[in-house]
Enzyme design. Structure first.
Site, PDB file in Angstrom:
ATOM      1  N   GLU A 191       0.915  -1.289  -0.075  1.00 56.04           N
ATOM      2  CA  GLU A 191      -0.181   0.033  -0.147  1.00 56.04           C
ATOM      3  C   GLU A 191       0.938   1.049   0.074  1.00 56.04           C
ATOM      4  O   GLU A 191       1.792   1.229   0.550  1.00 56.04           O
ATOM      5  CB  GLU A 191      -0.971  -0.174   1.194  1.00 56.04           C
ATOM      6  CG  GLU A 191      -1.938  -1.157   1.394  1.00 56.04           C
ATOM      7  CD  GLU A 191      -2.886  -1.066   0.768  1.00 56.04           C
ATOM      8  OE1 GLU A 191      -3.458   0.093   0.260  1.00 56.04           O
ATOM      9  OE2 GLU A 191      -3.763  -2.091   0.879  1.00 56.04           O
ATOM     10  N   THR A 192       0.300   2.205  -0.656  1.00 57.01           N
ATOM     11  CA  THR A 192       1.021   3.603  -0.554  1.00 57.01           C
ATOM     12  C   THR A 192      -0.207   4.594   0.239  1.00 57.01           C
ATOM     13  O   THR A 192      -1.275   4.510  -0.560  1.00 57.01           O
ATOM     14  CB  THR A 192       1.490   4.145  -1.687  1.00 57.01           C
ATOM     15  OG1 THR A 192       2.442   3.273  -2.357  1.00 57.01           O
ATOM     16  CG2 THR A 192       1.961   5.637  -1.708  1.00 57.01           C
TER      17      THR A 192
END
Length: 274
Positions: free
Chosen positions: A47-48
């Site tokens: 995830e970012t």
């Protein structure tokens, strides 16, 4: 040329190279979702997270937050929220022990208490459902029962089964569960008196098939295991290769998901022509 600050943080661990890595990008203002998705794809981490500071007319401060996998925007993400709070507390030197994040899943309260960062997330009590045949064939072992909230949750007899499951990614890639996945879980072995339950998390059609540590999955695991074990506070272990420890508390309509983080890197993203 535009520059964006980036931090890479290992969440739900007190050791580097453990837990779940997340990129965190503080922004002055929102960029297009198309560009955010490109950045997340380039980072190629589970995830970012991106966040923007927000001050209302009463001078109350909060942060709008979004999460992206390399392929899609997520409705909720635990480990990248934990990592974002870690960045605010430890790198951006936020002068408070409480953060409000505004998200597509509502208001998320995060607090710092001693060494722990505590996420106050919505509870998602799963309900019993029929197990789709493709999931049974892909996981390769029939569970005692199957539940569902956002994710399918397969309940097994013991921790050893969870450790030894070898899913067939090719079969599971026949289905699309966006933005959910498949959780396999069991009560921890009796000789492990420091852990209450264990889990693993698989995401069909994702570039990262087994998620190292999935905070948002515990929105469903916590109320389920709280009811089964008759406990409101528990410690969970996600037994991926990287291992993650989650401190859990059931508050009926909310859950507390707590852990620690370690910063891996700090740098700059350079954007041309956007």
């Amino acid at each position: 040329m535009k520059t964006i600050k980036i931090y890479q943080v290992d969440a739900f661990t007190d050791e580097i190279f453990r837990g779940n890595p997340a990129a965190v990008c503080p922004l002055d203002k929102w960029l297009s979702n198309n560009l955010l998705q490109k950045i997340a794809a380039e980072n190629f981490l589970p995830e970012t997270a991106f966040f923007v500071r927000n001050v209302d007319s009463s001078n109350n401060e909060s942060y709008d937050i979004k999460w992206f996998t390399p392929e899609i925007e997520m409705d909720l993400c635990g480990h990248a929220t934990l990592a974002s709070a870690h960045v605010l507390f430890n790198h951006l030197h936020l002068n408070t022990n409480r953060i409000i994040f505004n998200s597509n899943s509502g208001k998320l309260i995060v607090e710092k208490q001693s060494h722990l960062i505590i996420l106050n997330f919505p509870s998602r009590m799963p309900i019993e459902v029929e197990l789709p045949e493709v999931i049974l064939n892909g996981i390769g072992r029939k569970p005692m029962k199957t539940l569902k909230s956002r994710d399918y949750i397969l309940i097994y007899e013991n921790e050893d089964i969870i450790r030894n499951i070898r899913p067939n990614e090719q079969i599971l890639n026949e289905i699309n569960l966006d933005p959910g996945g498949i959780i396999v879980t069991a009560k921890a072995n009796e000789n492990n008196d420091q852990i209450d339950f264990v889990s693993r998390f698989f995401t069909p059609q994702s570039s990262i098939f087994e998620d190292p540590v999935t905070g948002s999955a515990h929105c469903s695991l916590i109320p389920y295991w709280s009811e089964q074990l008759q406990k409101t506070t528990m410690i969970a272990l996600q037994i991926s290769k990287r291992i993650g420890k989650i401190f859990c508390e059931n508050l009926t309509d909310r859950v507390l998901i707590s852990g620690t983080c370690q910063t891996y890197l700090e740098g700059q993203i350079y954007i041309n022509g956007e």
